[in-house]
Design a protein around this motif. Structure first.
Motif, mmCIF file in Angstrom:
data_model
loop_
_atom_site.group_PDB
_atom_site.id
_atom_site.type_symbol
_atom_site.label_atom_id
_atom_site.label_comp_id
_atom_site.label_asym_id
_atom_site.label_seq_id
_atom_site.Cartn_x
_atom_site.Cartn_y
_atom_site.Cartn_z
ATOM 1 N N GLU A 54 0.844 -1.196 0.000
ATOM 2 C CA GLU A 54 0.000 0.000 0.000
ATOM 3 C C GLU A 54 0.881 1.248 0.000
ATOM 4 O O GLU A 54 1.705 1.432 0.895
ATOM 5 N N THR A 56 0.026 4.418 0.437
ATOM 6 C CA THR A 56 -0.291 5.388 1.481
ATOM 7 C C THR A 56 -0.044 4.831 2.881
ATOM 8 O O THR A 56 0.059 5.588 3.827
ATOM 9 N N THR A 57 0.039 3.518 3.000
ATOM 10 C CA THR A 57 0.298 2.879 4.287
ATOM 11 C C THR A 57 1.369 1.813 4.074
ATOM 12 O O THR A 57 1.055 0.634 3.873
ATOM 13 N N ASP A 59 3.215 0.082 5.803
ATOM 14 C CA ASP A 59 3.303 -1.065 6.700
ATOM 15 C C ASP A 59 2.125 -2.027 6.517
ATOM 16 O O ASP A 59 1.867 -2.890 7.338
ATOM 17 N N HIS A 60 1.413 -1.882 5.397
ATOM 18 C CA HIS A 60 0.301 -2.765 5.040
ATOM 19 C C HIS A 60 0.546 -3.353 3.647
ATOM 20 O O HIS A 60 1.000 -2.648 2.754
ATOM 21 N N VAL A 90 0.265 -6.885 8.044
ATOM 22 C CA VAL A 90 0.635 -5.622 8.677
ATOM 23 C C VAL A 90 2.005 -5.797 9.318
ATOM 24 O O VAL A 90 2.277 -6.824 9.956
ATOM 25 N N ARG A 92 4.565 -4.639 12.120
ATOM 26 C CA ARG A 92 4.673 -3.988 13.431
ATOM 27 C C ARG A 92 6.048 -4.303 13.998
ATOM 28 O O ARG A 92 6.413 -5.467 14.110
#
Length: 117
Positions: A54, A56-57, A59-60, A90, A92
C-alpha cells in the motif's frame, strides 16, 4: 505454529455460518474444535498470488491468492475445496504477520465429482 503467522488481534473471515473469528484464542478454538475434527488430513495449495504494498500505508500489504484444499474428511472421503484468500499483512516493529484473512470458497465437494464417478 499456525497461530505464529497471525497478530494477536488478527481475524479470519469465513463464509457463514462461521463468519468472523477474532484473536488468537478464538482462531485456535476454531481450528481445534471445528477444522481438525472435520479433516483426517488436508493440504492447502496456494497459487497465483498477487502482492500489493500500500503506497499510502507502507506497513500494510494485501495479498490475493487462489487456494485449493484437498484431503480426506473425518469419514475418509476424498474432498476438494477451491477458492480465494484475501489477506492483509501488517508490519509492526519490523515483523510482518497476518492481520486479516478473508476466505471466499468457490467450490467444494467430493473428489469423485472430478473423477466422473
Amino acid at each position: 505454529m499456525f497461530l505464529s503467522i497471525w497478530w494477536e488481534d488478527g481475524e479470519i473471515v469465513l463464509p457463514q455460518p462461521v463468519g468472523t473469528v477474532r484473536g488468537h484464542a478464538a482462531i485456535r478454538a476454531l481450528v481445534v474444535n471445528e477444522l481438525w475434527p472435520t479433516w483426517r488430513w488436508s493440504m492447502h495449495v496456494m497459487s497465483n498470488s498477487v502482492t500489493r504494498l500500500e503506497e499510502t500505508t507502507p506497513d500494510h500489504a494485501s495479498v490475493l491468492s487462489n487456494v485449493c484444499c484437498i484431503g480426506h474428511d473425518s469419514h475418509g472421503r476424498g474432498q476438494i475445496m477451491a477458492g480465494t484468500y484475501r489477506d492483509l499483512f501488517v508490519q509492526r516493529g519490523g515483523t510482518w504477520k497476518l492481520a486479516q484473512r478473508t476466505v471466499d470458497m468457490r467450490w467444494e465437494g467430493p473428489v469423485s465429482a472430478f473423477a466422473g464417478t
